[in-house]
Design a protein around this motif. Sequence first.
Motif, PDB file in Angstrom:
ATOM      1  N   LYS A 211       0.910  -1.039  -0.136  1.00  0.00           N
ATOM      2  CA  LYS A 211      -0.014  -0.075  -0.004  1.00  0.00           C
ATOM      3  C   LYS A 211       0.875   1.340  -0.008  1.00  0.00           C
ATOM      4  CE  LYS A 211      -0.687   0.415   4.883  1.00  0.00           C
ATOM      5  NZ  LYS A 211      -1.807   0.639   6.257  1.00  0.00           N
ATOM      6  N   HIS A 212       0.238   2.409  -0.179  1.00  0.00           N
ATOM      7  CA  HIS A 212       0.895   3.502  -0.163  1.00  0.00           C
ATOM      8  C   HIS A 212      -0.032   4.630   0.452  1.00  0.00           C
ATOM      9  CE1 HIS A 212       3.933   2.061  -3.442  1.00  0.00           C
ATOM     10  NE2 HIS A 212       2.781   1.648  -4.116  1.00  0.00           N
ATOM     11  N   LYS A 213       0.653   5.451   1.052  1.00  0.00           N
ATOM     12  CA  LYS A 213      -0.038   6.559   1.632  1.00  0.00           C
ATOM     13  C   LYS A 213       0.106   8.061   0.918  1.00  0.00           C
ATOM     14  CE  LYS A 213      -1.675   8.453   6.069  1.00  0.00           C
ATOM     15  NZ  LYS A 213      -1.886   8.522   7.577  1.00  0.00           N
ATOM     16  N   GLU A 220      -5.030   6.735   0.552  1.00  0.00           N
ATOM     17  CA  GLU A 220      -4.098   5.482   0.810  1.00  0.00           C
ATOM     18  C   GLU A 220      -4.613   4.594  -0.367  1.00  0.00           C
ATOM     19  OE1 GLU A 220      -4.369   2.942   4.300  1.00  0.00           O
ATOM     20  OE2 GLU A 220      -3.393   4.544   5.512  1.00  0.00           O
ATOM     21  N   GLU A 222      -4.214   0.736  -1.921  1.00  0.00           N
ATOM     22  CA  GLU A 222      -3.848  -0.887  -1.760  1.00  0.00           C
ATOM     23  C   GLU A 222      -3.531  -1.320  -2.714  1.00  0.00           C
ATOM     24  OE1 GLU A 222      -6.050  -4.517   0.594  1.00  0.00           O
ATOM     25  OE2 GLU A 222      -7.357  -2.668   0.069  1.00  0.00           O
TER      26      GLU A 222
END
Length: 425
Positions: A211-213, A220, A222
């Motif tokens: 995932k990245h924020k 976010e 996923e």
Amino acid sequence: MKKFFKFLGVIILLLIVAATIFYFAKNEELPQGNKGKEADALAIKMYNAINGDAFENTEVIEWSFRNVHHYKWMKQENIVHVSWDENKVILNTKSPEKSVVFINDKETKNTEIIKKATDFFNNDSFWLIAPYKIFDAGTERRIVNYQEKDALLITYTSGGSTPGDSYLWILNENFLPTSYKMWTNIIPIGGVSATWNHLKNTEAGIKLPTKHKLSLFGLEMELASVKAYNPKANELANKILKAIKHDAYKNTRYLEWNFGGRRHFKWDKEKHIADVSWDSIRVNLHPQNKEKSTVFFNGKLQEKADSTIVKKAWNIFNNDSFWLVAPHKLFENGIIRTVQKENDKEALLVKYTTGGSTPGDSYLWILDENYLPISYKMYVPSMKMNGVPATWEDWITTESGTLLPTNHTFGNGRNLSMGEVKGYN
């Protein structure tokens, strides 16, 4: 009604003002950096830190993007299975016109769906493998001073769906990427950042994010069901294990051998305890719990085991047992297996990323027509070995039914004997 439109106009104006303030507060100019040897050197350090060689050799990558777009990428064949809603595309990334489209499981001709699948793959794969694309064709690399540290700015001048985008990679002290900042056509605000630290270790030896924020509104992203593996390499490794009777090896309790007549071993595999002896020293070695080990000088037990002697015995055991049982260790933890060609035949490259005395070593196993290892080439950075050859010969079938080598010959003609090799229960 006029009051309503007036009120609506005020709201729209306020939104425009708020958006303008937000833009100028958050927007960052693309940083200036320097191209050249220093930038390329930093890129190489980053690429090595993320095990770029393993990515080049990875056979299959699977993932889902936001649980909406689903992928199975046969990387070496340039084929991706892309699916979303009722659509399935067998996408040929090199020749899209050869792609095959299914809608509701019925094959059909649809260039728009192929274009959409291509755009999805270009975008969604970037969020998965972007650090591995820093040397793609059409990339420019610049070194940038960011918060008093070197960062790597990558600009894509061609390729993908949105050429012209730039990404500033923020690296830790080991040159691993932890985040990046973006200047892209699709996001009007420059310098939006995304984390790159929720990583998964895959079977293929590469780290992929789950995932990245984003700094933009805390969004976010996923990436689910992330996998990377090498089925052809695993198949070849299993053929080797079958050839050397690995099942019998797993059930073998005791192994005995010596190393060039200088060091002698009796290994209880079941308890993982080894008697290691050289000169006037004998160590009853517990490799996984070294403090339990005992040391004997001239047959006399030391009251307190010398930790230096125990560590030496551990190093000796790791090295000398490898020369006896390395082909049986192909599926241990921390091993990356890939298929390579050697004299137009398949060979198995094995890299040890953890364990032993010198993690990072690689060995290219060369096989006969029955998949029996007959030699390997050694790549050991700590000893400056780059393809040093050694034979694996005079295999015997032990009492326990497994196969083990009794001799090795190096490229300079020097012989290494394993002595009287025994395997029994």
